[in-house]
Design a protein around this motif. Structure first.
Motif, short mmCIF file in Angstrom:
data_model
loop_
_atom_site.label_atom_id
_atom_site.label_comp_id
_atom_site.label_asym_id
_atom_site.label_seq_id
_atom_site.Cartn_x
_atom_site.Cartn_y
_atom_site.Cartn_z
N ILE B 58 0.94 -1.05 0.12
CA ILE B 58 0.04 0.09 -0.12
C ILE B 58 0.90 1.27 0.10
O ILE B 58 2.13 1.13 0.45
CB ILE B 58 -0.87 -0.07 1.10
N LEU B 59 0.64 2.22 -0.63
CA LEU B 59 1.28 3.36 -0.98
C LEU B 59 1.82 4.15 0.30
O LEU B 59 3.03 4.42 0.68
CB LEU B 59 0.54 4.54 -1.64
N ASN B 60 0.83 4.28 1.32
CA ASN B 60 1.12 4.69 2.48
C ASN B 60 2.35 4.32 3.35
O ASN B 60 3.33 4.49 3.73
CB ASN B 60 -0.14 4.77 3.58
N ASN B 61 2.16 2.67 3.39
CA ASN B 61 3.16 2.02 4.07
C ASN B 61 4.49 2.17 3.36
O ASN B 61 5.50 2.26 4.06
CB ASN B 61 2.72 0.60 3.86
N LEU B 62 4.32 2.10 2.16
CA LEU B 62 5.81 2.27 1.46
C LEU B 62 6.61 3.57 1.70
O LEU B 62 7.51 3.69 1.73
CB LEU B 62 5.61 1.99 -0.08
N LEU B 63 5.68 4.60 1.91
CA LEU B 63 6.26 6.12 1.92
C LEU B 63 6.94 6.10 3.25
O LEU B 63 7.91 6.56 3.45
CB LEU B 63 5.09 7.06 2.26
N GLN B 64 6.30 5.53 4.57
CA GLN B 64 6.82 5.23 5.73
C GLN B 64 8.32 4.65 5.73
O GLN B 64 9.11 4.93 6.30
CB GLN B 64 5.82 4.48 6.57
N GLU B 65 8.10 3.46 4.94
CA GLU B 65 9.31 2.72 4.62
C GLU B 65 10.56 3.51 4.03
O GLU B 65 11.57 3.60 4.42
CB GLU B 65 9.23 1.54 3.77
N GLU B 66 10.12 4.38 2.97
CA GLU B 66 11.04 5.17 2.31
C GLU B 66 11.60 6.31 3.47
O GLU B 66 12.95 6.40 3.27
CB GLU B 66 10.54 5.93 1.18
N HIS B 67 10.88 6.88 4.12
CA HIS B 67 11.31 7.76 5.27
C HIS B 67 12.30 7.18 5.94
O HIS B 67 13.41 7.64 6.62
CB HIS B 67 10.05 8.49 5.91
N GLY B 68 11.77 5.77 6.54
CA GLY B 68 12.86 5.23 7.65
C GLY B 68 14.16 4.80 6.79
O GLY B 68 15.09 5.03 7.49
N MET B 69 13.84 4.47 5.56
CA MET B 69 15.36 4.08 4.77
C MET B 69 16.49 5.23 4.78
O MET B 69 17.53 5.15 4.89
CB MET B 69 15.16 3.69 3.49
N GLU B 70 15.68 6.50 4.18
CA GLU B 70 16.26 7.69 4.13
C GLU B 70 17.18 8.21 5.68
O GLU B 70 18.31 8.33 5.55
CB GLU B 70 15.60 8.84 4.13
N LEU B 71 16.45 7.96 6.71
CA LEU B 71 16.97 8.12 7.96
C LEU B 71 18.21 7.33 8.21
O LEU B 71 19.27 7.59 8.53
CB LEU B 71 15.89 8.15 8.93
N LEU B 72 17.99 5.97 7.91
CA LEU B 72 18.98 5.14 8.35
C LEU B 72 20.23 5.27 7.35
O LEU B 72 21.39 5.29 7.83
CB LEU B 72 18.50 3.76 7.98
N GLU B 73 20.16 5.79 6.12
CA GLU B 73 21.14 6.17 5.29
C GLU B 73 22.05 7.12 5.82
O GLU B 73 23.28 7.28 6.00
CB GLU B 73 20.59 6.28 3.90
N SER B 74 21.30 8.15 6.09
CA SER B 74 21.86 9.57 6.59
C SER B 74 22.63 9.27 7.83
O SER B 74 23.80 9.52 8.08
CB SER B 74 20.78 10.65 6.72
N VAL B 75 22.11 8.54 8.94
CA VAL B 75 22.92 8.16 10.02
C VAL B 75 24.04 7.37 9.77
O VAL B 75 25.02 7.79 10.53
CB VAL B 75 21.69 7.51 11.11
N ALA B 76 23.87 6.39 8.84
CA ALA B 76 24.95 5.42 8.60
C ALA B 76 26.30 6.23 7.91
O ALA B 76 27.38 6.03 8.64
CB ALA B 76 24.60 4.34 7.69
N ILE B 77 25.87 7.22 7.16
CA ILE B 77 26.93 7.97 6.37
C ILE B 77 27.50 8.93 7.57
O ILE B 77 28.92 9.23 7.51
CB ILE B 77 26.55 8.50 5.33
N PHE B 78 26.77 9.33 8.50
CA PHE B 78 27.15 10.44 9.45
C PHE B 78 27.92 9.40 10.43
O PHE B 78 29.20 9.75 10.97
CB PHE B 78 26.11 10.78 10.28
N LEU B 79 27.83 8.20 10.66
CA LEU B 79 28.48 7.52 11.80
C LEU B 79 29.96 7.16 11.18
O LEU B 79 30.88 7.00 11.94
CB LEU B 79 27.60 6.23 12.11
N PHE B 80 29.98 6.84 9.81
CA PHE B 80 30.99 6.49 9.16
C PHE B 80 31.97 7.63 9.22
O PHE B 80 33.31 7.62 9.49
CB PHE B 80 30.76 6.18 7.54
N MET B 81 31.55 8.89 9.08
CA MET B 81 32.26 10.24 9.29
C MET B 81 32.89 10.28 10.47
O MET B 81 33.96 10.73 10.86
CB MET B 81 31.70 11.52 8.81
#
Lengths: 176, 146
Positions: B58-81
């Motif tokens: 469902i679109l709503n569910n995927l949108l939530q997932e996308e936001h989570g993934m964006e957050l995870l990605e940003s946090v991960a590259i921040f931790l790497f730095m």
């Protein structure tokens, strides 16, 4: 093993030539997959399992994404007419190719011959499993000696994702 | 995006967790066996993509997932730095990416200093990045067709 490599390379060349000339874009993408999976087998034959793992997964994902993109757009390739512009493009291409060949000729002349070892830098790397205490030498190199490169790769991926999100969002808003 | 038939859905339910676990294994054992953050991250993303292709969402569910993934990605590259800068600050040598954690015994799972940590962080980054690209394309497609 070399004979096998040659066979795979010839297969890859045929695959890429077919994908250039295919009428249907879907068959072009699928025949381009031959190049990727042939590369996987040659990596395995050349004993680079790290690269083979990455290559096989990335190849599958790229094929999925490309096929999804083709399904949502048109299948036929746009027909191109022969104009004066095409002639200029071809001459420019030939001139550029000649320039590149000349530059490569000069560059490869300074290197040591094919097959001889270039151990200036790698002498330290080969001791890497003792220095970094990492049993997998490749990981020891890319995350310790060459961690700066890895940072660059991660940044490239990050930028790519931001670009994709930006482009898709703007179009989605316009269509509403 | 529509899902597929029940056969595909059930088989995906069985297979996708194993693929995800295999990717995680490759990330964690990156300093011992072939593989590492990049390969394992892409395999984990493959599990997510398989789920989305089979089940649809469902679109709503995927949108939530996308936001989570964006957050995870940003946090991960921040931790790497952060790891890189910590090497600069904590170890007395003032070298970017200095391996400042205790290196342990060669061949153990907990060895090689901060290389396993870096592997996990890069694995999370690659996993989130590729999932985000795919989910963004699916969400865009759904939005346009609406």
């Amino acid at each position: 093993m070399e004979l096998l490599l040659v066979i795979i390379l010839v297969l890859m060349i045929f695959g890429s030539i077919y994908s250039l000339n295919a009428k249907d874009l879907l068959s072009a993408v699928v025949s381009y997959g031959i190049v990727g999976f042939g590369l996987v087998i040659s990596f395995l034959l050349l004993q680079a399992p790290d690269l083979a793992i990455v290559q096989v997964v990335v190849e599958v994902l790229t094929l999925i994404i490309m096929i999804a993109a083709i399904k949502n757009t048109q299948k036929e390739e746009l027909s191109s007419k022969f104009e004066a512009k095409t002639l200029i493009n071809y001459t420019l291409m030939i001139i550029l190719a000649l320039v590149f060949i000349l530059i490569f000729e000069k560059m490869t002349g300074t290197l040591s011959g094919f097959g001889t070892d270039t151990m200036r830098m790698s002498q330290t790397y080969l001791q890497g499993h003792k220095i970094t205490k990492s049993a997998n030498l490749v990981t020891g190199v890319i995350f310790d000696f060459r961690a700066y490169d890895t940072l660059g790769e991660a940044t490239v991926l990050f930028t790519a994702v931001i670009g994709v999100l930006t482009i898709l969002r703007i179009k989605g808003k316009k269509d509403k | 995006m529509k899902g597929m038939t029940i056969i595909v859905k059930k088989i995906t339910q069985l297979v996708a967790p194993i693929i995800f676990l295999f990717g995680f294994y490759i990330v964690i054992h990156g300093h011992l066996s072939p593989g590492g953050g990049f390969a394992g991250g892409v395999i984990m993303a493959g599990a997510i993509i398989l789920q989305i292709l089979a089940n649809g969402n469902i679109l709503n569910n995927l949108l939530q997932e996308e936001h989570g993934m964006e957050l995870l990605e940003s946090v991960a590259i921040f931790l790497f730095m952060l790891i890189a800068v910590l090497g600069l600050l904590v170890s007395g040598t003032a070298i970017f990416f200095q391996n400042f954690v205790n290196k342990g015994v060669w061949g153990n799972l907990l060895s090689a200093g901060f290389i396993p940590i870096e592997n996990i962080v890069v694995g999370a980054e690659v996993f989130a990045a590729i999932s985000t690209i795919f989910i963004a394309m699916v969400v865009y497609n759904d939005e346009v067709k609406k």
